[in-house]
Motif scaffolding. Structure first.
Motif, short mmCIF file in Angstrom:
data_model
loop_
_atom_site.label_atom_id
_atom_site.label_comp_id
_atom_site.label_asym_id
_atom_site.label_seq_id
_atom_site.Cartn_x
_atom_site.Cartn_y
_atom_site.Cartn_z
N LEU A 49 0.81 -1.21 0.00
CA LEU A 49 0.00 0.00 0.00
C LEU A 49 0.85 1.27 0.00
CD1 LEU A 49 -2.71 1.44 0.01
CD2 LEU A 49 -2.78 1.14 2.51
N LYS A 87 -7.36 2.12 6.02
CA LYS A 87 -6.16 2.46 5.23
C LYS A 87 -5.77 3.93 5.27
CE LYS A 87 -6.51 -1.40 2.08
NZ LYS A 87 -7.76 -2.06 2.28
N GLN A 119 -5.78 0.35 -4.41
CA GLN A 119 -6.30 0.79 -3.12
C GLN A 119 -6.37 2.31 -3.01
OE1 GLN A 119 -7.31 -1.60 -0.77
NE2 GLN A 119 -7.00 -2.83 -2.62
#
Length: 134
Positions: A49, A87, A119
């Motif tokens: 990420l 996130k 993402q």
């Protein structure tokens, strides 16, 4: 309709062809940059990420540079995040590496359920500097 003044970064990315869109379009003194994701050269998502967010900004910066801009010229940005509750903190600790100093651009953050395997995505509108009008 006039021909679009499309801006491509060096080494055209496979993702643009696969999904049939232009990376950016110059119009009336502005650069409208399509959503940029943390994709590798082949268009696949970067799995980590933090690395994906960095790569999204690198991809954005490459398009800005191809048009004669920097992130300092960005006046409006929209970020999209899959599952922002879990996130957001990871994403937002990377953003200042690229954001620059205040004053910052206007920002809209949107939580989404799907980004084609990614993402994080960022799209931007930049004011073209004098001489970079195309």
């Amino acid at each position: 309709m006039a021909t679009r003044d499309v801006v491509f970064p060096a080494g055209r990315h496979a993702l643009y062809e696969r999904h049939r869109y232009s990376p950016a379009v110059r119009s009336d003194g502005f650069l409208f940059v399509s959503g940029q994701v943390g994709s590798r050269e082949d268009g696949s998502p970067e799995p980590d990420l933090e690395a994906q967010v960095r790569l999204a900004f690198e991809n954005l910066n490459a398009i800005l540079a191809a048009a004669g801009c920097t992130f300092e010229d960005v006046v409006d940005a929209t970020v999209f995040m899959v599952d922002p509750d879990s996130k957001f903190e990871t994403i937002w600790k990377v953003v200042p590496e690229y954001w620059g100093s205040a004053p910052h651009p206007a920002l809209t953050a949107v939580g989404v359920t799907w980004l084609s395997g990614f993402q994080f995505e960022i799209k931007a509108i930049a004011k073209l500097p004098d001489g970079a009008q195309g």
